[in-house]
Design a protein around this motif. Sequence first.
Motif, PDB file in Angstrom:
ATOM      1  N   UNK A 172       0.919  -1.273  -0.246  1.00 60.09           N
ATOM      2  CA  UNK A 172       0.082  -0.134   0.043  1.00 60.09           C
ATOM      3  C   UNK A 172       0.830   1.356   0.164  1.00 60.09           C
ATOM      4  N   UNK A 173       0.402   2.142  -0.605  1.00 66.67           N
ATOM      5  CA  UNK A 173       1.143   3.588  -0.916  1.00 66.67           C
ATOM      6  C   UNK A 173       0.499   4.607   0.489  1.00 66.67           C
ATOM      7  N   UNK A 174       0.941   4.071   1.498  1.00 61.74           N
ATOM      8  CA  UNK A 174       0.388   4.912   2.795  1.00 61.74           C
ATOM      9  C   UNK A 174       1.562   5.759   3.570  1.00 61.74           C
ATOM     10  N   UNK A 175       2.714   5.975   2.599  1.00 64.40           N
ATOM     11  CA  UNK A 175       3.891   6.596   3.337  1.00 64.40           C
ATOM     12  C   UNK A 175       3.617   7.874   4.013  1.00 64.40           C
ATOM     13  N   UNK A 176       2.931   8.763   3.121  1.00 63.03           N
ATOM     14  CA  UNK A 176       2.718   9.956   3.512  1.00 63.03           C
ATOM     15  C   UNK A 176       1.966  10.304   4.671  1.00 63.03           C
ATOM     16  N   UNK A 177       0.746   9.638   4.747  1.00 65.83           N
ATOM     17  CA  UNK A 177      -0.275   9.471   6.154  1.00 65.83           C
ATOM     18  C   UNK A 177       0.407   8.771   7.183  1.00 65.83           C
ATOM     19  N   UNK A 178       1.341   7.892   6.883  1.00 65.19           N
ATOM     20  CA  UNK A 178       2.154   7.187   8.126  1.00 65.19           C
ATOM     21  C   UNK A 178       3.043   8.042   8.591  1.00 65.19           C
ATOM     22  N   UNK A 179       3.680   8.908   7.537  1.00 65.48           N
ATOM     23  CA  UNK A 179       4.762   9.909   8.127  1.00 65.48           C
ATOM     24  C   UNK A 179       4.225  10.888   8.967  1.00 65.48           C
ATOM     25  N   UNK A 180       2.976  11.302   8.381  1.00 63.16           N
ATOM     26  CA  UNK A 180       2.301  12.325   9.263  1.00 63.16           C
ATOM     27  C   UNK A 180       2.007  11.885  10.946  1.00 63.16           C
ATOM     28  N   UNK A 181       1.591  10.625  11.014  1.00 61.30           N
ATOM     29  CA  UNK A 181       1.440  10.177  12.102  1.00 61.30           C
ATOM     30  C   UNK A 181       2.674   9.931  13.054  1.00 61.30           C
ATOM     31  N   UNK A 182       3.819   9.535  12.233  1.00 59.53           N
ATOM     32  CA  UNK A 182       5.052   9.290  13.016  1.00 59.53           C
ATOM     33  C   UNK A 182       5.544  10.552  13.377  1.00 59.53           C
ATOM     34  N   UNK A 184       3.578  12.991  14.994  1.00 60.16           N
ATOM     35  CA  UNK A 184       3.159  12.933  16.136  1.00 60.16           C
ATOM     36  C   UNK A 184       3.792  12.185  17.053  1.00 60.16           C
ATOM     37  N   UNK A 185       3.933  10.829  16.592  1.00 59.01           N
ATOM     38  CA  UNK A 185       4.371   9.701  17.339  1.00 59.01           C
ATOM     39  C   UNK A 185       5.775  10.129  17.968  1.00 59.01           C
ATOM     40  N   UNK A 186       6.733  11.093  17.295  1.00 53.87           N
ATOM     41  CA  UNK A 186       8.191  11.200  17.701  1.00 53.87           C
ATOM     42  C   UNK A 186       8.333  12.539  17.242  1.00 53.87           C
ATOM     43  N   UNK A 187       7.878  13.740  17.677  1.00 56.20           N
ATOM     44  CA  UNK A 187       8.256  15.019  17.402  1.00 56.20           C
ATOM     45  C   UNK A 187       9.613  15.158  17.623  1.00 56.20           C
ATOM     46  N   UNK A 188      10.152  15.997  16.575  1.00 50.83           N
ATOM     47  CA  UNK A 188      11.542  16.544  16.453  1.00 50.83           C
ATOM     48  C   UNK A 188      12.488  15.471  15.848  1.00 50.83           C
ATOM     49  N   UNK A 231       9.873   8.129  21.675  1.00 47.47           N
ATOM     50  CA  UNK A 231       8.345   7.597  21.126  1.00 47.47           C
ATOM     51  C   UNK A 231       7.599   7.031  22.308  1.00 47.47           C
ATOM     52  N   UNK A 232       8.340   6.387  23.106  1.00 48.79           N
ATOM     53  CA  UNK A 232       7.583   5.906  24.455  1.00 48.79           C
ATOM     54  C   UNK A 232       7.052   7.196  25.308  1.00 48.79           C
ATOM     55  N   UNK A 233       7.642   8.213  25.328  1.00 50.42           N
ATOM     56  CA  UNK A 233       6.995   9.472  25.881  1.00 50.42           C
ATOM     57  C   UNK A 233       5.753   9.785  25.505  1.00 50.42           C
ATOM     58  N   UNK A 234       5.683   9.610  24.123  1.00 49.48           N
ATOM     59  CA  UNK A 234       4.077  10.161  23.417  1.00 49.48           C
ATOM     60  C   UNK A 234       3.245   9.066  23.715  1.00 49.48           C
TER      61      UNK A 234
END
Length: 261
Positions: A172-182, A184-188, A231-234
């Motif tokens: 699946x071509x989900x890369x952009x949406x997954x990276x937007x979540x990533x 949030x899951x690991x800001x910075x 990641x654990x912190x989020x």
Amino acid sequence: MKLLALPAFSDNYIWMISDGTRALVVDPGDAAPVLQALQEQKLALAAILVTHKHADHVAGLPELRRIVQGPVYGPRHEAINGIDIPVGDGDTVHELGLTFDVWDTPGHTAGHVSYVALPAQGMPWPQRLVFCGDTLFSAGCGRIFDGTTEQLLHSLDRLADLPADTWLCPTHEYTVSNLRFASAAEPGNPDVAQALEQSLALRAHGEYTLPTNVARERLINPYLRCRQPTVAAQALKQGAPDASALSVFTTLRQWKNTFTA
């Protein structure tokens, strides 16, 4: 030897390997793109590999079985019409002069398998290549249907332990949406930010973000990074009961199910 991604539906890829005369395809949810590619490139269909039972991966089998010259391989622990040779962990598939180790990679579904192409001379990929179905996506992983979080975490850990230059071919071509979540899951995380910028540019030009590789996923995929303190912190902020890998992973997967960028 060529590796091609044949787009299907809104965001699926049907992977094809061809040697100039024959081809094998992976997860043909739609027969039409396969038939078109075979006709345009004057290829015979030698074999089909199936990773799991969902319709967007198998609905093209009835039509393609009429022309395939070899077997259809699929997971032995799932009921799929049209499978000739059921396979599971420890089995080996030999097609087009390539050797594929079969791995059980459950979690998305209970019987999901992946096909690990071993190194061979003249291949366009540098080391191993994995058809990983819906177990792992670039910067993401599959939803859990009839598998478990424990299974999916184990499957992803197993894939992440492959050599860094291993190519990964999700469906699946989900890369952009997954990276937007990533994000949030690991800001910075600068690798996530860079990957999102690159992926947006590729998609804006109609290009694919796949295949990916193990080295890249270790840097950008939050599910492979669930043991990282950042990641654990989020995850703890999202209600994870503790910072163990399984708790963080479970919370990330549940969070993603309702996440909107």
